[in-house]
Design an enzyme around this catalytic site. Structure first.
Site, PDB file in Angstrom:
ATOM      1  N   LEU B  73       0.804  -1.229   0.000  1.00 47.43           N
ATOM      2  CA  LEU B  73       0.000   0.000   0.000  1.00 47.43           C
ATOM      3  C   LEU B  73       0.837   1.279   0.000  1.00 47.43           C
ATOM      4  CD1 LEU B  73      -3.010  -0.854   2.390  1.00 47.43           C
ATOM      5  CD2 LEU B  73      -2.982  -0.768  -0.101  1.00 47.43           C
ATOM      6  N   CYS B 131      -6.150  -6.349   1.879  1.00 40.71           N
ATOM      7  CA  CYS B 131      -4.756  -6.326   1.438  1.00 40.71           C
ATOM      8  C   CYS B 131      -3.954  -7.372   2.197  1.00 40.71           C
ATOM      9  CB  CYS B 131      -4.126  -4.947   1.641  1.00 40.71           C
ATOM     10  SG  CYS B 131      -2.401  -4.952   1.101  1.00 40.71           S
TER      11      CYS B 131
END
Lengths: 245, 304
Positions: B73, B131
């Site tokens: 990220l 994620c």
């Protein structure tokens, strides 16, 4: 960036690990030494990025080291094979600031963009000093090609079997340098930065996802924040690099 | 109304093809290659409250029929995204865009969602609770129905825009997670994020990715994604965005037959920057070939 087809014209071994590939195709998007292309290989999902070693109006030369399955396959592809190529990727070295005594430092296939740079510099009547580092004598390649440009490279091998024994960085303190240009393994690039007081530019060789700035797969920390090796690089100025971040 | 139109949570799309978050940056790299307004829309790079540097390199590895990533990220943080990226995006993309948000806590998600929600060009919020490459938050919210519901409610409370929850396939019962999101007020579900995987380098004899594990995407995951879209379609009434290994117009139709209202193309963008426009251009011919009048007729049709 352009996505076009190139055809293999020549694919021959230079050493037990490195092949020279000559690809024919439209080279208009490739304008500066240090830029790279990314090849799509049959049977593999991700493309493979390679620095451009030389270019003319009809094609490019790449130096491909066999490191894994993709490059192993690439070594076996015969002349006539068509490949999808993303071309004109990356920023390339800054031209016109080399000064009167540029120093080019290459490790292994890292010499690739430095060959084209040497061609450009000699065409402008600047004679760079070229240092090339290899593991052993059996790994040495491209010495004659540099000589053909009128530049005799200084060779270094880790075991002393060819040229001087040791690392390219060992010689840095004794060589005058207005500007250095380096490409090779990350450890070599770092050592070059740490042992050189002058300005310089370094081209990085890393695993990439896309090669054109979309996936953030190759980012590294710089004084200007996280930068993508593929899109913001692969060439960075010495002073913008953060090594331990 | 063209034959490729679909309605995604109240917003009309010219076609059901979106580019997936994390494979399309903020759009402008692709705008160098083609007019990205051809897309139905795209979901921009996952954005968090504070900037993130992401994981150490290598972050990328080849896999059979796909790839692994462990980006972690990386993004400049929501304030920078609003200040620097959105104005540039506005220059090249003139349709509603999907904002993808991540976080480490419900508060994180809410703060990021609230800020992005005020931006006019944002059509939907896609909330990443899936994620696999971050240590805190991320996938942990997407593997537990209660946590998934909590994040959904936190985002729902701060925005009037459609809230789409992006789910992880790394669960035993994807339908239960989707239902929990719907019950908590989600307007849509997108799935799948990547499948947790790894590779080991034969040269170094160590994990190839610096993060040890990464997320598998690409054609290898398409059947898994299709199966999960099928299961979620049976479990919820809200629209579904099908994601995972889509590489062709045929894949788009298959995903819509399983229940997707729209799709996202991810890894294909990385190997071929023109993947999305090629898929969109092929859609009318594929519809003709299979005797389909309007693409929206395909949605969930395999369940009938």
């Amino acid at each position: 960036m352009e996505c076009i087809e190139f055809t293999i014209e020549e694919n021959r071994p230079l050493t037990r690990k490195v092949n020279l590939l000559r690809l024919a195709g439209n080279t208009a998007a490739i304008t500066r030494p240090g830029q790279f292309v990314s090849l799509s290989l049959p049977g593999f999902f991700l493309r493979r990025p390679f620095s451009v070693c030389d270019r003319d109006d009809h094609g490019i030369t790449l130096l491909v080291e066999r490191v894994g399955e993709g490059t192993s396959l690439l070594h076996t592809l015969p002349a006539g094979t068509a490949l999808s190529v993303l071309t004109g990727l990356g920023n390339g070295f800054t031209g016109g600031v080399a000064g009167d005594s540029p120093l080019l430092i290459g490790g292994g296939t890292g010499l690739s963009p430095l060959f084209w740079l040497t061609k450009e510099l000699t065409a402008q009547n600047t004679k760079p000093t070229v240092l090339l580092g290899f593991r052993t004598a059996a790994d040495v390649f491209f010495e004659e090609e540099f000589c053909a440009l009128g530049i005799r490279p200084l060779l270094f091998t880790e075991d002393g079997s060819a040229g001087r024994k040791g690392l390219v960085t060992d010689a840095l303190p004794e060589i005058p340098c207005s500007m250095f240009y380096a490409c090779g393994p990350e450890a070599m690039l770092r050592a070059v930065c740490e042992s050189s007081s002058g300005p310089g530019e370094l081209a990085f060789d890393v695993r990439m996802g896309c090669g054109f700035g979309a996936c953030m797969g190759c980012s590294r920390a710089t004084t200007g924040g996280m930068k993508r090796v593929c899109k913001d690089g692969p060439v960075f100025r010495k002073e913008e690099l953060l090594w331990d971040a | 109304m063209g034959r490729l139109n679909v309605n995604l949570c109240g917003i009309e799309l010219d076609n059901p093809v979106l580019a997936a978050s994390g494979t399309f940056g903020y759009g402008y790299e692709f705008a160098e290659c083609y007019d990205i307004n051809l897309l139905g829309s795209f979901s921009f790079k996952g954005t968090t409250r504070d900037g993130r540097r992401g994981n150490p390199l290598p972050r990328i590895a080849e896999a059979p029929s796909g790839m692994l990533n462990a980006i972690g990220l990386q993004n400049p943080g929501v304030d920078e995204v609003i200040r620097n990226e959105l104005p540039k995006l506005r220059e090249v993309f003139h349709k509603p865009v999907m904002a993808n948000i991540g976080g480490q806590s419900a508060l994180d998600y809410a703060e990021t969602a609230e800020k992005l929600s005020r931006e006019e060009q944002i059509g939907w919020l896609e909330v990443n609770i899936s994620c696999p490459n971050v240590r805190c938050g991320g996938m942990s919210f997407g593997t537990d129905p209660k946590a998934a519901a909590e994040i959904t409610r936190a985002v729902r409370a701060v925005t009037d825009k459609p809230v789409i929850m992006k789910l992880t396939p790394n669960v035993t019962d994807i339908a239960a997670i989707a239902r929990a999101c719907e019950d908590a007020g989600a307007d849509g579900i997108s799935l799948i994020n990547t499948l947790l995987g790894m590779r080991i380098d034969l040269n170094t004899k160590k994990p190839l990715l610096a993060n040890t594990t990464g997320g598998l995407s690409g054609p290898a995951v398409f059947p898994v994604a299709l199966r999960m879209v099928w299961q979620v379609y049976e479990a919820v009434r809200i629209p579904i965005i099908g994601i995972g290994g889509i590489d062709s117009a045929e894949n788009v139709c298959e995903m819509m037959l399983a229940g997707a209202t729209a799709v996202q193309v991810g890894a294909a963008n990385l190997r071929d920057p023109l993947a999305c426009p090629k898929i969109i251009a092929d859609l009318p011919e594929v519809l003709d070939r299979y005797g389909v009048k309007n693409i929206a007729d395909l949605i969930g049709k395999a369940h009938e």
